[in-house]
Design a protein around this motif. Structure first.
Motif, PDB file in Angstrom:
ATOM      1  N   UNK A 161       0.830  -1.199   0.000  1.00 43.94           N
ATOM      2  CA  UNK A 161       0.000   0.000   0.000  1.00 43.94           C
ATOM      3  C   UNK A 161       0.872   1.260   0.000  1.00 43.94           C
ATOM      4  N   UNK A 162       1.953   1.250   0.794  1.00 41.34           N
ATOM      5  CA  UNK A 162       2.851   2.402   0.833  1.00 41.34           C
ATOM      6  C   UNK A 162       3.557   2.600  -0.502  1.00 41.34           C
ATOM      7  N   UNK A 163       3.925   1.505  -1.155  1.00 45.61           N
ATOM      8  CA  UNK A 163       4.566   1.626  -2.458  1.00 45.61           C
ATOM      9  C   UNK A 163       3.591   2.200  -3.489  1.00 45.61           C
ATOM     10  N   UNK A 164       2.346   1.779  -3.426  1.00 46.59           N
ATOM     11  CA  UNK A 164       1.323   2.336  -4.319  1.00 46.59           C
ATOM     12  C   UNK A 164       1.153   3.832  -4.067  1.00 46.59           C
ATOM     13  N   UNK A 165       1.171   4.228  -2.804  1.00 46.54           N
ATOM     14  CA  UNK A 165       1.072   5.642  -2.453  1.00 46.54           C
ATOM     15  C   UNK A 165       2.272   6.413  -3.002  1.00 46.54           C
TER      16      UNK A 165
ATOM     17  N   UNK B 212       3.753  10.279  -9.532  1.00 43.71           N
ATOM     18  CA  UNK B 212       2.989  10.562 -10.747  1.00 43.71           C
ATOM     19  C   UNK B 212       2.320  11.934 -10.668  1.00 43.71           C
ATOM     20  N   UNK B 213       1.797  12.277  -9.488  1.00 44.90           N
ATOM     21  CA  UNK B 213       1.136  13.570  -9.297  1.00 44.90           C
ATOM     22  C   UNK B 213       2.123  14.713  -9.508  1.00 44.90           C
ATOM     23  N   UNK B 214       3.359  14.540  -9.052  1.00 42.44           N
ATOM     24  CA  UNK B 214       4.376  15.584  -9.192  1.00 42.44           C
ATOM     25  C   UNK B 214       4.673  15.886 -10.661  1.00 42.44           C
TER      26      UNK B 214
END
Length: 221
Positions: A22-26, A32-34
């Motif tokens: 889950x942390x890796x997905x985050x 990606x957002x950056x």
């Protein structure tokens, strides 16, 4: 009613995923957002916030720039200890919140779930014009603590998450911004934050998703 307390479609974590997964997905979602050029829209398609590709700077560079980010370059400073990214759009008017002081502060904001690519909550709408989110903030020797004031029923954050707890990431700007009321064209303080789940609200922490916030802070009369 626009994105007031919309979206309880926050990402549900698969029970088959480990916390590390889950942390890796985050982490990947934030990266990606950056690099994206994104317009954050409301439920009827109106643009609320435009976030271009982000230029990340270090805390050292941030301090050399008088604790300011260059908005023209779309700079965000990364605080390595927390994983929070911050852009100061305006430092605002009035004094900083000094050690030993407490203030009641109005926060108008929009909250965007980066992992789900959707607006979660916002009080920057007509519905909440008379009941914004109010923070009771205290500075104790440089450590900021706060809770949502719910004397009048609370704002969008309290109604969405049923907690007076202010996300830790929301408190980071108080070291750098000024808390006053708008008295000129200069305007009140305004920041943008990318907050990982560890510094976020209760649902973000439990479901492991990061959020983007645009927040305006001003002192309450």
């Amino acid at each position: 009613m626009l994105a007031a307390i919309i979206c309880l479609s926050a990402v549900s974590c698969s029970k088959n995923e480990t916390y590390a997964e889950q942390k890796e997905k985050e982490r990947k979602a934030i990266a990606n957002f950056l690099s994206r050029d994104i317009s954050i829209t409301n439920s009827v398609g109106d643009t609320l916030i435009h976030v271009g590709r982000i230029n990340v700077i270090t805390e050292e560079q941030f301090l050399k720039q008088d604790s300011m980010t260059d908005v023209e370059k779309n700079e965000y400073v990364l605080f390595g200890g927390t994983g929070v990214y911050m852009q100061i759009v305006r430092k605002g008017v009035g004094p900083k919140l000094e050690s030993g002081q407490s203030k009641r502060i109005i926060a108008r904001y929009t909250e965007f779930n980066i992992l789900a690519d959707s607006v979660l909550t916002s009080n920057d709408v007509l519905y909440f014009s008379t009941t914004p989110d109010i923070l009771d903030v205290t500075n104790s020797y440089g450590t900021f603590t706060a809770s949502f004031n719910i004397e009048n029923g609370g704002g969008a954050m309290y109604r969405a998450y049923q907690s007076t707890e202010v996300p830790s990431g929301w408190l980071i700007p108080f070291t750098y911004i000024h808390i006053g009321r708008q008295t000129s064209a200069e305007g009140i303080s305004k920041v943008r934050l990318i907050i990982p789940h560890t510094q976020g609200q209760s649902q973000a922490r439990s479901s492991v998703y990061p959020c983007f916030y645009e927040i305006r802070y001003q002192e309450m009369r």
